[in-house]
Design an enzyme around this catalytic site. Structure first.
Site, PDB file in Angstrom:
ATOM      1  N   GLY A  13      26.812  28.689 -78.737  1.00  0.00           N
ATOM      2  CA  GLY A  13      27.169  27.275 -78.877  1.00  0.00           C
ATOM      3  C   GLY A  13      26.053  26.379 -78.377  1.00  0.00           C
ATOM      4  N   GLY A  15      26.205  23.023 -78.196  1.00  0.00           N
ATOM      5  CA  GLY A  15      26.734  21.690 -77.914  1.00  0.00           C
ATOM      6  C   GLY A  15      26.080  21.210 -76.620  1.00  0.00           C
ATOM      7  CG  PHE A  16      27.047  17.428 -74.824  1.00  0.00           C
ATOM      8  CD1 PHE A  16      25.956  16.583 -74.710  1.00  0.00           C
ATOM      9  CD2 PHE A  16      28.077  17.054 -75.665  1.00  0.00           C
ATOM     10  CE1 PHE A  16      25.899  15.396 -75.406  1.00  0.00           C
ATOM     11  CE2 PHE A  16      28.040  15.869 -76.369  1.00  0.00           C
ATOM     12  CZ  PHE A  16      26.941  15.034 -76.239  1.00  0.00           C
ATOM     13  N   GLY A  17      26.892  21.768 -73.450  1.00  0.00           N
ATOM     14  CA  GLY A  17      26.736  22.803 -72.431  1.00  0.00           C
ATOM     15  C   GLY A  17      25.613  23.761 -72.773  1.00  0.00           C
ATOM     16  CD  GLU A 172      35.427   6.145 -78.228  1.00  0.00           C
ATOM     17  OE1 GLU A 172      34.883   6.054 -77.131  1.00  0.00           O
ATOM     18  OE2 GLU A 172      35.335   7.153 -78.951  1.00  0.00           O
ATOM     19  CG  ASP A 301      35.031  20.298 -74.145  1.00  0.00           C
ATOM     20  OD1 ASP A 301      34.686  19.719 -73.092  1.00  0.00           O
ATOM     21  OD2 ASP A 301      35.108  19.725 -75.247  1.00  0.00           O
ATOM     22  CB  ALA A 317      29.176  14.766 -72.862  1.00  0.00           C
TER      23      ALA A 317
HETATM   24  C1  LIG Z   1      35.582  12.612 -81.152  1.00  0.00           C
HETATM   25  C2  LIG Z   1      35.110  12.948 -79.757  1.00  0.00           C
HETATM   26  C3  LIG Z   1      34.677  11.935 -78.901  1.00  0.00           C
HETATM   27  C4  LIG Z   1      34.233  12.242 -77.623  1.00  0.00           C
HETATM   28  N1  LIG Z   1      33.786  11.212 -76.819  1.00  0.00           N
HETATM   29  C5  LIG Z   1      33.272  11.513 -75.615  1.00  0.00           C
HETATM   30  C6  LIG Z   1      32.734  10.473 -74.787  1.00  0.00           C
HETATM   31  O1  LIG Z   1      32.723   9.295 -75.167  1.00  0.00           O
HETATM   32  N2  LIG Z   1      32.188  10.827 -73.595  1.00  0.00           N
HETATM   33  C7  LIG Z   1      32.163  12.129 -73.172  1.00  0.00           C
HETATM   34  O2  LIG Z   1      31.635  12.404 -72.095  1.00  0.00           O
HETATM   35  N3  LIG Z   1      32.690  13.123 -73.896  1.00  0.00           N
HETATM   36  C8  LIG Z   1      33.245  12.845 -75.114  1.00  0.00           C
HETATM   37  N4  LIG Z   1      33.767  13.856 -75.893  1.00  0.00           N
HETATM   38  C9  LIG Z   1      33.849  15.222 -75.332  1.00  0.00           C
HETATM   39  C10 LIG Z   1      32.520  15.934 -75.396  1.00  0.00           C
HETATM   40  O3  LIG Z   1      31.961  15.812 -76.680  1.00  0.00           O
HETATM   41  C11 LIG Z   1      32.759  17.393 -75.022  1.00  0.00           C
HETATM   42  O4  LIG Z   1      33.281  17.425 -73.712  1.00  0.00           O
HETATM   43  C12 LIG Z   1      31.495  18.196 -75.076  1.00  0.00           C
HETATM   44  O5  LIG Z   1      30.959  18.190 -76.382  1.00  0.00           O
HETATM   45  C13 LIG Z   1      31.739  19.635 -74.623  1.00  0.00           C
HETATM   46  O6  LIG Z   1      30.561  20.370 -74.720  1.00  0.00           O
HETATM   47  P1  LIG Z   1      30.597  21.932 -75.018  1.00  0.00           P
HETATM   48  O7  LIG Z   1      29.184  22.364 -74.933  1.00  0.00           O
HETATM   49  O8  LIG Z   1      31.617  22.577 -74.181  1.00  0.00           O
HETATM   50  O9  LIG Z   1      31.130  22.051 -76.526  1.00  0.00           O
HETATM   51  P2  LIG Z   1      30.633  21.352 -77.843  1.00  0.00           P
HETATM   52  O10 LIG Z   1      29.740  20.208 -77.567  1.00  0.00           O
HETATM   53  O11 LIG Z   1      31.869  21.124 -78.635  1.00  0.00           O
HETATM   54  O12 LIG Z   1      29.732  22.454 -78.559  1.00  0.00           O
HETATM   55  C14 LIG Z   1      30.235  23.659 -79.022  1.00  0.00           C
HETATM   56  C15 LIG Z   1      29.221  24.271 -79.975  1.00  0.00           C
HETATM   57  O13 LIG Z   1      29.599  25.595 -80.239  1.00  0.00           O
HETATM   58  C16 LIG Z   1      29.512  25.878 -81.616  1.00  0.00           C
HETATM   59  N5  LIG Z   1      30.500  26.928 -81.881  1.00  0.00           N
HETATM   60  C17 LIG Z   1      31.837  26.861 -81.748  1.00  0.00           C
HETATM   61  N6  LIG Z   1      32.405  28.042 -82.029  1.00  0.00           N
HETATM   62  C18 LIG Z   1      31.392  28.887 -82.345  1.00  0.00           C
HETATM   63  C19 LIG Z   1      31.354  30.252 -82.737  1.00  0.00           C
HETATM   64  N7  LIG Z   1      32.457  31.001 -82.824  1.00  0.00           N
HETATM   65  N8  LIG Z   1      30.136  30.811 -83.001  1.00  0.00           N
HETATM   66  C20 LIG Z   1      29.010  30.067 -82.918  1.00  0.00           C
HETATM   67  N9  LIG Z   1      28.998  28.767 -82.552  1.00  0.00           N
HETATM   68  C21 LIG Z   1      30.171  28.185 -82.255  1.00  0.00           C
HETATM   69  C22 LIG Z   1      29.831  24.563 -82.276  1.00  0.00           C
HETATM   70  O14 LIG Z   1      29.282  24.504 -83.586  1.00  0.00           O
HETATM   71  C23 LIG Z   1      29.171  23.566 -81.317  1.00  0.00           C
HETATM   72  O15 LIG Z   1      27.835  23.310 -81.671  1.00  0.00           O
HETATM   73  C24 LIG Z   1      34.223  13.574 -77.182  1.00  0.00           C
HETATM   74  C25 LIG Z   1      34.663  14.601 -78.034  1.00  0.00           C
HETATM   75  C26 LIG Z   1      35.098  14.295 -79.316  1.00  0.00           C
HETATM   76  C27 LIG Z   1      35.557  15.399 -80.238  1.00  0.00           C
END
Ligand SMILES: Cc1cc2nc3c(=O)[nH]c(=O)nc-3n(C[C@H](O)[C@H](O)[C@H](O)COP(=O)(O)OP(=O)(O)OC[C@H]3O[C@@H](n4cnc5c(N)ncnc54)[C@H](O)[C@@H]3O)c2cc1C
Length: 425
Positions: A13, A15-17, A172, A301, A317
């Protein structure tokens, strides 16, 4: 070049993490593989802007390869993880498998329908670029169809937009839809007056933005009402279909319903074979590892962890970013034979925006709302966007929208029936 003598860190993944973990290991003596099922890192906090025609998809997404391209100890693979074998230290992909010495699992969450997965077709949620484009298509098509609809009741249904869930995303979306109907589209139609669109924000709990202090929730509700949004709190949605929603036994006819209520963990968590919390997230150890597996970290998350006061850390995030960096630090410590350290979240505050120029801000030591909260929201979001080009373009798009009341991305993708457009269509 990736050398095989160094420990192999697998990050699932970007994403942010995951992305911030990879960056934090930039100078570390490890080889890193980052896998993601999409080729871009997505700035989810601005997804609602794509869904409501304020920004284009490319403004908030950036190729993962481009972000990590200069980091020589990283390779990026487009791949989908389907399960994790903690004992064998392997991740199974939809088309193969990868072994690791250290794992950082960061696949995030998706929206949940509380056991009513059939509601998704009528009430899409917002998590990916595809979701945002689908929501945008539904909103813009509703106005287009209303312009041609002779029947008064059906036209009212087309011009009713229901948003289920009064968290930051619901607020929003509601604010932005009210704003485009009241201010942006005013001169676009002849048979309908877009200002008559009804925007309804429905929240099951007693107040919207429940993670904020009560006075800021009240301010947010006031600002939404000023934009023309009806806010219904203490109102559970008990049915959703193509013709609308049912709330407290009452049918609300609406062609467009959007879902912003609740999330569930990535199914990857279940494959770990350990105890999960109610939302399916992994109860991690204080150092972010999976119990009994010091080489496997779960962050962002997907991780369930409490702060020092016993409150669950929010799915935002900054938590994911700080956990990504922390997991990277603990891997470095482990590779040097040092014990891992517990994670402590540094909460710098929360912001939620409401329409074009209002927001609420809670920085702990100071709380405020209105225009200055919106300015803080604007600068913080632009600062954290990945890529200089994106920062520049988003800044420009917002300045343009602010001074002209125009939304630049008012294009419908696909055709009127919802199919992707054929070439030449
Ligand atoms: C609409 C929306 C608005 C938001 N607004 C805010 C805000 O204003 N402020 C804030 O702080 N937070 C906000 N958030 C929350 C924030 O985006 C999340 O907390 C953050 O993205 C979590 O990061 P993460 O790395 O855990 O997961 P994510 O950023 O969701 O990244 C997960 C990654 O894993 C990949 N992935 C998933 N499953 C698989 C798999 N099986 N195999 C390979 N890759 C995979 C995905 O493609 C993605 O790139 C918002 C979220 C959403 C949905």
């Amino acid at each position: 070049m990736i050398s095989s003598e160094k420990p192999h860190v697998l990050i699932v993944g970007a994403g942010f993490g995951g992305l911030y973990a990879a960056k934090a290991l930039k100078d570390a003596p490890v080889q890193i593989t980052v896998i993601d099922r999409r080729n871009h890192h997505l700035f989810q906090p601005l997804l609602y802007q794509v869904a409501t025609a304020g920004l284009s998809p490319g403004d908030i997404a950036y190729p993962i390869r481009a972000v990590l391209g200069r980091q020589e100890n990283v390779r990026v693979l487009l791949a989908e993880a389907v399960s994790v074998d903690l004992a064998a230290r392997k991740v199974k992909l939809s088309d193969g498998e990868i072994s690791y010495d250290y794992l950082i699992l960061a696949p995030g969450v998706r929206h949940a329908y509380f056991g009513h997965s059939d509601w998704e077709q009528w009430a899409p949620g917002l998590k990916t670029l595809d979701d945002a484009l689908e929501i945008r298509r539904r909103i813009l098509l509703a106005f287009e169809k209303a312009e041609r609809e002779p029947d008064e009741a059906r036209r009212r249904g087309l011009l009713t937009f229901v948003i289920v869930g009064g968290g930051p995303t619901g607020v929003e979306l509601a604010g932005a839809i009210a704003e485009i109907s009241r201010r942006v589209m005013v001169r676009d139609f002849r048979a309908i007056d877009p200002r008559e669109a009804r925007v309804l924000l429905i929240e099951g709990g007693p107040r919207i933005l429940s993670i904020y202090p009560e006075d800021l929730s009240a301010k947010a509700e006031e600002q939404l009402q000023r934009l023309g949004v009806e806010v219904w709190t203490g109102s559970l949605v008990t049915a959703v279909d193509a013709s609308g929603v049912v709330v407290k036994g009452q049918k609300v006819p609406a062609t467009t319903t959007l879902w912003a209520a609740g999330v569930e963990a990535s199914p990857l968590a279940r494959s770990l074979g350990i105890e999960l919390d109610r939302a399916g997230r992994v109860n991690v150890q204080p150092d972010l590892t999976v119990p009994g597996h010091p080489d496997a970290f779960v962050i962002g998350d997907l991780a369930a962890l409490q702060d020092k006061d016993g409150k669950p850390l929010p799915g935002v995030a900054p938590v994911a970013i700080q956990q990504g960096r922390h997991a990277a630090r603990n891997i470095l410590r482990a590779s040097r034979g040092l014990p891992s350290e517990p994670f402590h979240y540094l909460d710098r505050g929360s912001l939620a925006t409401i329409g074009r120029a209002a927001a609420v801000a809670d920085f702990g030591w100071i709380k405020f709302s209105g225009f200055f909260a919106w300015l803080s929201w604007l600068f913080i979001h632009i600062f954290f966007l990945i890529g200089f080009r994106n920062r520049f373009i988003v800044m420009f798009e917002w300045a343009w929208a602010y001074f002209t009341y125009q939304r630049a991305a008012r294009l419908i993708t696909g055709n009127i029936n919802g199919r992707p457009s054929a070439p030449g269509e």
